[in-house]
Design a protein around this motif. Structure first.
Motif, PDB file in Angstrom:
ATOM      1  N   LYS A 129       0.900  -1.171   0.012  1.00 14.07           N
ATOM      2  CA  LYS A 129      -0.131  -0.116  -0.015  1.00 14.07           C
ATOM      3  C   LYS A 129       0.977   1.195   0.102  1.00 14.07           C
ATOM      4  O   LYS A 129       2.241   1.293   0.021  1.00 14.07           O
ATOM      5  CB  LYS A 129      -1.173  -0.039   1.244  1.00 14.07           C
ATOM      6  N   PHE A 130       0.237   2.444  -0.175  1.00 14.36           N
ATOM      7  CA  PHE A 130       0.974   3.698  -0.129  1.00 14.36           C
ATOM      8  C   PHE A 130       0.298   4.325   1.147  1.00 14.36           C
ATOM      9  O   PHE A 130      -0.993   4.494   1.377  1.00 14.36           O
ATOM     10  CB  PHE A 130       0.725   4.711  -1.360  1.00 14.36           C
ATOM     11  N   ASP A 131       1.206   4.641   2.100  1.00 12.20           N
ATOM     12  CA  ASP A 131       0.708   5.377   3.319  1.00 12.20           C
ATOM     13  C   ASP A 131       0.317   6.853   3.217  1.00 12.20           C
ATOM     14  O   ASP A 131      -0.325   7.351   4.044  1.00 12.20           O
ATOM     15  CB  ASP A 131       1.716   5.063   4.399  1.00 12.20           C
ATOM     16  N   GLN A 132       0.682   7.691   2.322  1.00  2.00           N
ATOM     17  CA  GLN A 132       0.547   8.917   2.143  1.00  2.00           C
ATOM     18  C   GLN A 132       0.042   9.232   0.761  1.00  2.00           C
ATOM     19  O   GLN A 132       0.704   8.964  -0.198  1.00  2.00           O
ATOM     20  CB  GLN A 132       1.728   9.629   2.535  1.00  2.00           C
ATOM     21  N   PHE A 133      -1.184  10.132   0.709  1.00  4.75           N
ATOM     22  CA  PHE A 133      -1.825  10.443  -0.500  1.00  4.75           C
ATOM     23  C   PHE A 133      -2.692  11.471   0.022  1.00  4.75           C
ATOM     24  O   PHE A 133      -3.043  11.680   1.072  1.00  4.75           O
ATOM     25  CB  PHE A 133      -2.404   9.198  -1.032  1.00  4.75           C
ATOM     26  N   SER A 134      -3.108  12.308  -0.973  1.00  2.20           N
ATOM     27  CA  SER A 134      -3.998  13.365  -0.795  1.00  2.20           C
ATOM     28  C   SER A 134      -4.745  13.603  -1.984  1.00  2.20           C
ATOM     29  O   SER A 134      -4.550  13.154  -3.224  1.00  2.20           O
ATOM     30  CB  SER A 134      -3.293  14.935  -0.465  1.00  2.20           C
ATOM     31  N   GLY A 135      -5.802  14.177  -1.999  1.00  6.14           N
ATOM     32  CA  GLY A 135      -6.551  14.606  -3.264  1.00  6.14           C
ATOM     33  C   GLY A 135      -7.975  15.481  -2.930  1.00  6.14           C
ATOM     34  O   GLY A 135      -8.038  15.815  -1.644  1.00  6.14           O
ATOM     35  N   GLU A 136      -8.691  15.683  -4.014  1.00  7.44           N
ATOM     36  CA  GLU A 136      -9.816  16.515  -3.817  1.00  7.44           C
ATOM     37  C   GLU A 136     -10.944  16.137  -4.828  1.00  7.44           C
ATOM     38  O   GLU A 136     -10.526  15.673  -5.999  1.00  7.44           O
ATOM     39  CB  GLU A 136      -9.336  18.018  -4.110  1.00  7.44           C
TER      40      GLU A 136
ATOM     41  N   ALA B  86     -18.079  15.658 -11.416  1.00  9.96           N
ATOM     42  CA  ALA B  86     -17.107  15.999 -10.542  1.00  9.96           C
ATOM     43  C   ALA B  86     -15.699  16.479 -11.188  1.00  9.96           C
ATOM     44  O   ALA B  86     -15.452  15.673 -12.275  1.00  9.96           O
ATOM     45  CB  ALA B  86     -17.082  14.818  -9.529  1.00  9.96           C
ATOM     46  N   LYS B  87     -14.901  16.961 -10.518  1.00 12.10           N
ATOM     47  CA  LYS B  87     -13.666  17.223 -11.023  1.00 12.10           C
ATOM     48  C   LYS B  87     -12.656  16.609 -10.042  1.00 12.10           C
ATOM     49  O   LYS B  87     -12.687  16.879  -8.612  1.00 12.10           O
ATOM     50  CB  LYS B  87     -13.189  18.552 -10.859  1.00 12.10           C
ATOM     51  N   ILE B  88     -11.710  15.957 -10.289  1.00 10.21           N
ATOM     52  CA  ILE B  88     -10.843  14.846  -9.218  1.00 10.21           C
ATOM     53  C   ILE B  88      -9.437  14.957  -9.492  1.00 10.21           C
ATOM     54  O   ILE B  88      -8.956  14.873 -10.651  1.00 10.21           O
ATOM     55  CB  ILE B  88     -11.403  13.513  -9.277  1.00 10.21           C
ATOM     56  N   ASN B  89      -8.739  15.255  -8.628  1.00 11.24           N
ATOM     57  CA  ASN B  89      -7.356  15.192  -8.488  1.00 11.24           C
ATOM     58  C   ASN B  89      -6.842  14.347  -7.330  1.00 11.24           C
ATOM     59  O   ASN B  89      -7.372  14.452  -6.117  1.00 11.24           O
ATOM     60  CB  ASN B  89      -6.608  16.465  -8.483  1.00 11.24           C
ATOM     61  N   PHE B  90      -5.967  13.615  -7.426  1.00 12.26           N
ATOM     62  CA  PHE B  90      -5.403  12.489  -6.632  1.00 12.26           C
ATOM     63  C   PHE B  90      -3.788  12.452  -6.817  1.00 12.26           C
ATOM     64  O   PHE B  90      -3.415  12.328  -7.660  1.00 12.26           O
ATOM     65  CB  PHE B  90      -5.898  11.283  -6.804  1.00 12.26           C
ATOM     66  N   THR B  91      -3.107  12.542  -5.518  1.00  6.48           N
ATOM     67  CA  THR B  91      -1.647  12.485  -5.557  1.00  6.48           C
ATOM     68  C   THR B  91      -1.224  11.426  -4.547  1.00  6.48           C
ATOM     69  O   THR B  91      -1.678  11.454  -3.506  1.00  6.48           O
ATOM     70  CB  THR B  91      -1.026  13.951  -5.205  1.00  6.48           C
ATOM     71  N   VAL B  92      -0.385  10.653  -4.909  1.00  9.10           N
ATOM     72  CA  VAL B  92       0.400   9.507  -3.916  1.00  9.10           C
ATOM     73  C   VAL B  92       1.912   9.745  -3.790  1.00  9.10           C
ATOM     74  O   VAL B  92       2.538  10.093  -4.912  1.00  9.10           O
ATOM     75  CB  VAL B  92       0.123   8.060  -4.438  1.00  9.10           C
TER      76      VAL B  92
ATOM     77  N   TYR C 214      11.196  11.195  -8.361  1.00  5.65           N
ATOM     78  CA  TYR C 214       9.657  11.466  -8.682  1.00  5.65           C
ATOM     79  C   TYR C 214       9.145  11.089  -7.565  1.00  5.65           C
ATOM     80  O   TYR C 214       8.455   9.916  -7.335  1.00  5.65           O
ATOM     81  CB  TYR C 214       9.166  10.696  -9.762  1.00  5.65           C
ATOM     82  N   PRO C 215       8.795  12.292  -6.685  1.00  2.00           N
ATOM     83  CA  PRO C 215       8.293  11.729  -5.457  1.00  2.00           C
ATOM     84  C   PRO C 215       6.671  11.678  -5.506  1.00  2.00           C
ATOM     85  O   PRO C 215       6.074  11.432  -4.420  1.00  2.00           O
ATOM     86  CB  PRO C 215       8.567  13.296  -4.769  1.00  2.00           C
ATOM     87  N   GLU C 216       5.952  12.097  -6.634  1.00  2.00           N
ATOM     88  CA  GLU C 216       4.504  11.841  -6.467  1.00  2.00           C
ATOM     89  C   GLU C 216       3.984  11.280  -7.712  1.00  2.00           C
ATOM     90  O   GLU C 216       4.751  11.188  -8.890  1.00  2.00           O
ATOM     91  CB  GLU C 216       4.001  13.222  -6.496  1.00  2.00           C
ATOM     92  N   MET C 217       3.207  10.333  -7.428  1.00  2.00           N
ATOM     93  CA  MET C 217       2.306   9.741  -8.700  1.00  2.00           C
ATOM     94  C   MET C 217       0.992  10.901  -8.706  1.00  2.00           C
ATOM     95  O   MET C 217       0.537  10.912  -7.523  1.00  2.00           O
ATOM     96  CB  MET C 217       1.722   8.367  -8.486  1.00  2.00           C
ATOM     97  N   LYS C 218       0.543  11.304  -9.693  1.00  2.00           N
ATOM     98  CA  LYS C 218      -0.629  11.865  -9.986  1.00  2.00           C
ATOM     99  C   LYS C 218      -1.749  11.465 -10.989  1.00  2.00           C
ATOM    100  O   LYS C 218      -1.471  10.975 -11.910  1.00  2.00           O
ATOM    101  CB  LYS C 218      -0.071  13.406 -10.356  1.00  2.00           C
TER     102      LYS C 218
END
Length: 192
Positions: free
Chosen positions: A47-54, A65-71, A98-102
């Motif tokens: 799993k990935f423990d840190q992610f954020s989004g909206e 809906a408009k969605i963005n998500f970053t891992v 590359y610290p993020e997947m988007k």
């Protein structure tokens, strides 16, 4: 006449408040997981423990809906430190570079019932590709604190070679495809 204006003003304000509703993942009840075949005979899960989004929507059925998500790639967790550290290197995610997947959506269309089609662009490392995901809406309720929450889940097969994750090019030790599952419980986004 004043009552009519007051009513119209309140209606416009309530519509505007709903139209501006932003949702964000509750990290305690959301998960980004994966499974990949190992040596052709078993599986590694993680799993990935840190992610954020909206998720931002004006319609009650979220069809606009408009969605963005970053891992955060450095948050990968397979339960084995040595393997986690290897997955962060250039052999796999190259987390330092590359610290993020988007993921950024281009459309979110309701099909029928609680089923949606989510289209967007997924960026891993230096590659951005279009993806189409089947999404299930779990519904809306109130949590233990009385706050409104909504749930969504999706899954996809991801070919790691498409995103320059080319360790073991034969795919015999580490399969070329990973099964990714995302479970999200979203709550109204807190204002900064």
């Amino acid at each position: 006449m004043k009552k009519i204006f007051l009513f119209l003003a309140l209606t416009a304000m309530s519509f505007q408040l709903f139209a501006q509703k932003n949702w964000a993942p509750d990290p305690m009840h959301s998960f980004v997981t994966f499974t990949i075949k190992h040596m052709g005979i078993s599986f590694v899960t993680g799993k990935f423990d840190q992610f954020s989004g909206e998720l931002v929507a004006a319609k009650e059925d979220f069809s606009d809906a408009k969605i963005n998500f970053t891992v955060q790639t450095s948050s990968i967790n397979t339960g084995v430190d040595m393997r986690n550290n290897h997955l962060k290197t250039a052999d796999f995610f190259d987390a330092e570079k590359y610290p993020e997947m988007k993921f950024v959506s281009t459309s979110f269309k309701k099909k029928a019932g609680n089923q949606y089609t989510l289209t967007g662009k997924l960026t891993i490392k230096d590659v951005t590709k279009p993806v189409v995901l089947a999404v299930t809406y779990g519904g809306k309720t109130k949590n233990q604190m009385g706050n409104e929450v909504i749930g969504f889940q999706t899954e996809m097969k991801l070919n790691r070679f498409d995103y320059h994750i080319s360790y073991d090019p034969t795919g015999k030790a580490v399969a070329k495809e990973a099964d990714v599952k995302i479970y999200l419980e979203l709550q109204p986004k807190k204002k900064a």
